[in-house]
Write a protein that holds these residues in place. Structure first.
Motif: not given
Length: 330
Positions: A18-21, A50-59, A108-111
């Protein structure tokens, strides 16, 4: 604590990146900053509201997709075997690892978070509002899961901090009459409470809380009481104002493990004294629904927003006590 560069986390299995917002500063973050909170496993990145936007997901991720606007429960890992895990009472698992305490959090930026903990924000819920989901889930857990609220109830909430203001709105959403008490330094928060639709606000240092509660309840006392202050004198005053057979929900944390509590009121009035710890999965949809339908107005509570690199300024503002809710923008 320090501001520094760290490696971006990687996804695997059912992990969502997640890209933290926005991240709200919680009282536990302040206690950690001061060295008063033993729960975190250091070194750790704080932040769990927190809130954020998903940038990558696991398989193995099935229902969350890149681009989703999300928030997340604070549970990152549990044992999965104890009786509490089997009932999804993850907040009670003794081996639970939480985001911002044992797993790097959102300042942070990503978590990363596990898919089971991630919730997609409704379309009409902003990222700023989404950062309130965790503290609001603590309130829905206390008010709607540890007890129940009837429209005929007279409810006393002690402590007009962010949790007290949120919890008062949760109770109000059920149609109950709400009294929110604070002290003189809480004047601005009590004024905000009136704007949020709370029925009665009172400064217990200069006004007579006992008189108001007994007048509104025909001398019986409040049907439900929620302490959000963690202040022993306030708790003991409120216990004596709880109706016989009433529910007293302890939400606020005390500074000491052992305190002098008015157990006589608990026994003689047959009060149900209930502890409420954090939140669990079922608390989250309740919280998001209340934000989405406007029953809880969270954005009106934001009085300061700071960029991530100015985290210390934001923390110091919280410690000064003049802000209602401070958000950090990543």
């Amino acid at each position: 604590m320090e501001f520094k560069e760290v490696e971006e986390p990687e996804v695997y299995g059912d992990i969502v990146k997640i890209k933290s917002a926005f991240t709200g500063i919680c009282g536990s973050d302040i206690h950690t900053f001061k060295g008063e909170y033993k729960n975190p496993t250091t070194p750790i990145t704080l932040g769990h509201e927190f809130s954020g936007v998903v940038v990558e997901i696991g398989p193995d991720v099935k229902n969350i997709k890149v681009g989703d606007r999300v928030t997340s429960e604070t549970t990152f890992k549990t044992c999965g075997e104890c009786r509490y895990c089997k009932e999804k009472d993850y907040n009670l698992c003794s081996n639970r690892k939480g985001i911002g305490t044992q797993q790097n959090g959102s300042f942070t930026n990503y978590l990363i978070s596990r898919e089971e903990s991630v919730h997609v924000l409704p379309e009409n819920v902003s990222l700023e509002a989404g950062a309130f989901t965790e503290p609001l889930a603590c309130c829905t857990h206390a008010a709607l899961e540890k007890t129940s609220i009837e429209a005929t109830d007279i409810v006393l909430v002690v402590g007009p901090g962010p949790i007290g203001l949120l919890l008062s709105q949760v109770v109000k959403s059920k149609g109950a009459t709400v009294i929110l008490s604070g002290v003189t330094r809480d004047a601005s928060r009590l004024d905000l409470a009136k704007k949020l639709g709370i029925d009665y606000t009172i400064d217990s240092l200069t006004q007579n809380l006992d008189e108001l509660v007994l007048k509104l309840t025909d001398g019986y006392g409040a049907d439900k009481v929620f302490d959000c202050s963690g202040a022993v004198p306030a708790v003991n005053q409120a216990l004596a104002l709880t109706a016989k057979k009433g529910d007293f929900i302890q939400v606020g944390l005390f500074p000491d493990k052992y305190i002098k509590l008015d157990v006589e009121s608990i026994i003689q009035r047959e009060i149900n004294y209930v502890g409420s710890r954090s939140q669990k999965p079922t608390s989250w949809p309740l919280a998001l629904e209340l934000i989405a339908n406007g029953s809880v107005q969270v954005e009106k509570m934001v009085t300061m927003t700071e960029e991530l690199e100015n985290w210390r300024k934001a923390f110091e503002a919280v410690m000064e006590g003049n802000e209602v809710k401070v958000l950090v923008k990543s």
